[in-house]
Scaffold this motif. Structure first.
Motif, mmCIF file in Angstrom:
data_model
loop_
_atom_site.group_PDB
_atom_site.id
_atom_site.type_symbol
_atom_site.label_atom_id
_atom_site.label_comp_id
_atom_site.label_asym_id
_atom_site.label_seq_id
_atom_site.Cartn_x
_atom_site.Cartn_y
_atom_site.Cartn_z
ATOM 1 N N PRO A 117 0.798 -1.234 0.000
ATOM 2 C CA PRO A 117 0.000 0.000 0.000
ATOM 3 C C PRO A 117 0.826 1.277 0.000
ATOM 4 N N ASP A 118 2.075 1.227 0.520
ATOM 5 C CA ASP A 118 2.895 2.445 0.521
ATOM 6 C C ASP A 118 3.921 2.460 -0.608
ATOM 7 N N GLY A 119 3.789 1.557 -1.593
ATOM 8 C CA GLY A 119 4.580 1.660 -2.818
ATOM 9 C C GLY A 119 5.830 0.827 -2.918
ATOM 10 N N ALA A 120 6.121 -0.061 -1.956
ATOM 11 C CA ALA A 120 7.296 -0.928 -2.050
ATOM 12 C C ALA A 120 6.985 -2.093 -2.988
ATOM 13 N N ARG A 121 7.923 -2.407 -3.884
ATOM 14 C CA ARG A 121 7.685 -3.422 -4.918
ATOM 15 C C ARG A 121 8.091 -4.820 -4.441
ATOM 16 N N LEU A 122 7.208 -5.791 -4.673
ATOM 17 C CA LEU A 122 7.468 -7.178 -4.307
ATOM 18 C C LEU A 122 8.587 -7.744 -5.177
ATOM 19 N N GLN A 123 9.531 -8.469 -4.539
ATOM 20 C CA GLN A 123 10.679 -9.028 -5.238
ATOM 21 C C GLN A 123 10.454 -10.504 -5.571
ATOM 22 N N VAL A 124 10.873 -10.894 -6.784
ATOM 23 C CA VAL A 124 10.759 -12.281 -7.237
ATOM 24 C C VAL A 124 12.049 -12.694 -7.928
ATOM 25 N N TYR A 125 12.250 -14.026 -8.002
ATOM 26 C CA TYR A 125 13.316 -14.564 -8.843
ATOM 27 C C TYR A 125 12.801 -14.597 -10.279
ATOM 28 N N PRO A 126 13.571 -14.088 -11.253
ATOM 29 C CA PRO A 126 13.076 -14.064 -12.643
ATOM 30 C C PRO A 126 13.145 -15.442 -13.281
ATOM 31 N N PRO A 127 12.224 -15.754 -14.206
ATOM 32 C CA PRO A 127 12.296 -17.026 -14.940
ATOM 33 C C PRO A 127 13.450 -16.996 -15.934
ATOM 34 N N ASN A 128 13.997 -18.182 -16.218
ATOM 35 C CA ASN A 128 15.061 -18.268 -17.219
ATOM 36 C C ASN A 128 14.628 -19.177 -18.361
ATOM 37 N N ALA A 129 15.500 -19.314 -19.345
ATOM 38 C CA ALA A 129 15.150 -20.036 -20.572
ATOM 39 C C ALA A 129 14.905 -21.521 -20.331
ATOM 40 N N SER A 130 15.469 -22.084 -19.266
ATOM 41 C CA SER A 130 15.334 -23.517 -19.009
ATOM 42 C C SER A 130 14.012 -23.871 -18.342
ATOM 43 N N SER A 132 13.170 -22.845 -15.286
ATOM 44 C CA SER A 132 13.302 -22.683 -13.838
ATOM 45 C C SER A 132 13.470 -21.189 -13.531
ATOM 46 N N PHE A 133 14.105 -20.868 -12.398
ATOM 47 C CA PHE A 133 14.225 -19.473 -11.988
ATOM 48 C C PHE A 133 15.669 -19.150 -11.613
ATOM 49 N N ASP A 134 16.058 -17.923 -11.909
ATOM 50 C CA ASP A 134 17.413 -17.458 -11.620
ATOM 51 C C ASP A 134 17.465 -16.976 -10.177
ATOM 52 N N VAL A 135 17.913 -17.851 -9.276
ATOM 53 C CA VAL A 135 17.927 -17.512 -7.847
ATOM 54 C C VAL A 135 19.124 -16.645 -7.481
ATOM 55 N N GLY A 136 19.930 -16.288 -8.460
ATOM 56 C CA GLY A 136 21.089 -15.447 -8.187
ATOM 57 C C GLY A 136 20.782 -13.965 -8.201
ATOM 58 N N ARG A 137 19.562 -13.600 -8.600
ATOM 59 C CA ARG A 137 19.194 -12.185 -8.630
ATOM 60 C C ARG A 137 17.692 -12.047 -8.425
ATOM 61 N N THR A 138 17.253 -10.867 -8.057
ATOM 62 C CA THR A 138 15.827 -10.606 -7.869
ATOM 63 C C THR A 138 15.415 -9.422 -8.735
ATOM 64 N N ILE A 139 14.130 -9.391 -9.078
ATOM 65 C CA ILE A 139 13.578 -8.300 -9.871
ATOM 66 C C ILE A 139 12.225 -7.905 -9.268
ATOM 67 N N ASP A 140 11.710 -6.744 -9.677
ATOM 68 C CA ASP A 140 10.370 -6.332 -9.274
ATOM 69 C C ASP A 140 9.351 -7.175 -10.034
ATOM 70 N N LEU A 141 8.342 -7.672 -9.326
ATOM 71 C CA LEU A 141 7.286 -8.429 -9.990
ATOM 72 C C LEU A 141 6.382 -7.468 -10.758
ATOM 73 N N GLN A 142 6.259 -7.710 -12.054
ATOM 74 C CA GLN A 142 5.398 -6.889 -12.903
ATOM 75 C C GLN A 142 4.417 -7.795 -13.625
ATOM 76 N N LEU A 143 3.146 -7.492 -13.509
ATOM 77 C CA LEU A 143 2.122 -8.294 -14.144
ATOM 78 C C LEU A 143 2.123 -8.057 -15.649
ATOM 79 N N ALA A 144 1.859 -9.122 -16.405
ATOM 80 C CA ALA A 144 1.790 -9.006 -17.863
ATOM 81 C C ALA A 144 0.546 -8.220 -18.250
ATOM 82 N N THR A 145 0.708 -7.308 -19.183
ATOM 83 C CA THR A 145 -0.432 -6.496 -19.646
ATOM 84 C C THR A 145 -0.704 -6.688 -21.139
ATOM 85 N N THR A 146 0.132 -7.470 -21.814
ATOM 86 C CA THR A 146 -0.043 -7.683 -23.249
ATOM 87 C C THR A 146 -0.696 -9.045 -23.493
ATOM 88 N N ASP A 147 -1.166 -9.245 -24.725
ATOM 89 C CA ASP A 147 -1.743 -10.527 -25.104
ATOM 90 C C ASP A 147 -0.664 -11.597 -25.160
#
Length: 406
Positions: A117-130, A132-147
């Motif tokens: 509610p006060d604007g802090a962004r939730l952190q997630v592990y990004p997906p990779n090509a295999s 699975s997920f890249d647990v070596g770094r985190t990114i802001d979770l952004q919901l998909a808005t495109t088709d």
């Protein structure tokens, strides 16, 4: 000395009341953890150290300890409400500063980022090509808005049972417009080109004059794609040719401006039994473009975007963080904590792994405040306050008596 001791008692009782008041005020705050006032006694020292018969000098507040017990998990039905069932904290980032929270009442901002509610962004592990997920770094979770983009069909799976008692059609040559020139057909399977435009692929089965032998004709939108393929079965009705069960069709160029459609037909598992044709299974691996329908989160914290075409896209995996000493965390307000030297170094991982809890989507962790317990604490603190105040009044009377001695 006695006035000082009683005054410290009043201050301690007042601090206890303040802590209790804060707990009661946050009885409905999502993810709030009850605090407890802890006290220690005071002794005055001299240049010779403490006397064995020394009388204490009162009390002080030694700590306001947060109690990180599990709160009740209340279902809400809201997609972006998350609760942690077990250990760990959600990891969030606000203006480059990492903080931690147990409150999972997240929401999207105007750019699709999932925020508190006060604007802090939730952190997630990004997906990779295999996958699975890249647990070596985190990114802001952004919901998909495109088709969701379409996927061109490359393979059609068709499992049929052809009649063992079938005979060669009386009408020859084969003509898809004449039902007497073939024995059975797949009835048409919807396939997709690279633009997501649908087409109809149909397979026709024609019994030959040879025992246990058939010819398969493949069409896309009424156009034959490739020469007929010979299919053979053994005396027990099992498929023996083609050996791998796969029939390659000739390339088909759609009139939609899409790329060339190259299909293969997999009839693995097809058999030749009995007196009638049966279409037992049909599937294909393409799909049209899709609209975002919902966001879903697994217990392992994987955030999926689900589309109307059946496609699921993993957007990331929620990062949980734990500490050796959670009570050492510094509360910063807004249901947030920051790491300190006392808390130990943060240790991050995926939900439902190691000692990290599971994610419950569509639910929130309730405050751990027990109102009954807090009201009892309030009465106790009030009595302590009154007793210390009465002690000061008594000491005042004793002092006044001494002053009045003549």
């Amino acid at each position: 000395m006695s006035f000082t001791a009683s005054l410290s008692g009043i201050n301690a009782a007042n601090a206890d009341l303040n802590v209790t008041s804060n707990n009661i005020a946050n009885s409905n705050t999502v993810g709030f953890k009850t605090s407890r006032a802890e006290f220690s006694d005071l002794f005055s020292t001299t240049s010779y150290g403490l006397s064995r018969n020394a009388i204490g000098s009162g009390v002080k507040v030694s700590n306001v300890a947060q109690q990180f017990s599990q709160g009740n998990i209340d279902p809400t039905g809201r997609v972006l409400d998350f609760a942690i069932d077990g250990e760990g904290f959600f990891t969030v980032n606000k203006n480059g500063e990492t903080m931690y929270t147990r409150a999972g009442n997240f929401q999207p901002d105007n750019r699709g980022f999932v925020i508190t509610p006060d604007g802090a962004r939730l952190q997630v592990y990004p997906p990779n090509a295999s996958g699975s997920f890249d647990v070596g770094r985190t990114i802001d979770l952004q919901l998909a808005t495109t088709d969701s983009p379409p996927q061109q069909t490359g393979r059609v799976d068709l499992m049929v049972t052809l009649p063992g008692a079938a005979t060669q059609p009386v009408v020859q040559p084969f003509d898809p417009a004449d039902g007497n020139s073939y024995n059975a057909s797949s009835g048409g399977v919807t396939v997709y080109d690279s633009l997501g435009v649908s087409h109809v692929q149909t397979s026709y089965f024609v019994k030959t004059a040879n025992a246990n032998e058939w010819e398969v004709y493949n069409f896309v939108d009424g156009t034959q794609v490739g020469a007929p393929t010979t299919v053979q079965f053994d005396s027990n009705g099992a498929l023996v040719a083609p050996a791998n069960g796969v029939i390659a069709m000739d390339p088909y160029t759609p009139g939609t401006g899409a790329g060339v459609l190259e299909l293969s037909l997999d009839i693995t598992g097809s058999t030749q039994y009995g007196n009638s044709f049966a279409l037992r299974s049909v599937n294909q691996d393409g799909f049209a473009s899709g609209k975002l329908t919902t966001i879903d989160v697994s217990e392992g914290g994987v955030v999926f975007a689900r589309y109307s075409n059946g496609d699921d896209v993993a957007l990331g995996q929620i990062v949980l963080t734990n500490f050796v000493n959670p009570q050492g965390l510094q509360s910063t307000g807004n249901n947030m904590w920051m790491a300190t030297y006392a808390s130990g170094s943060p240790r991050s991982g995926a939900p439902d792994s190691s000692d990290f809890g599971r994610i419950k989507s569509g639910a929130l962790e309730a405050s751990t405040v027990d109102l009954t317990e807090q009201l009892v604490n309030m009465i106790t603190a009030q009595r302590n306050f009154q007793a210390n105040a009465q002690m000061i009044s008594t000491q005042d009377q004793a002092t006044q008596t001494i002053i009045n001695i003549r």
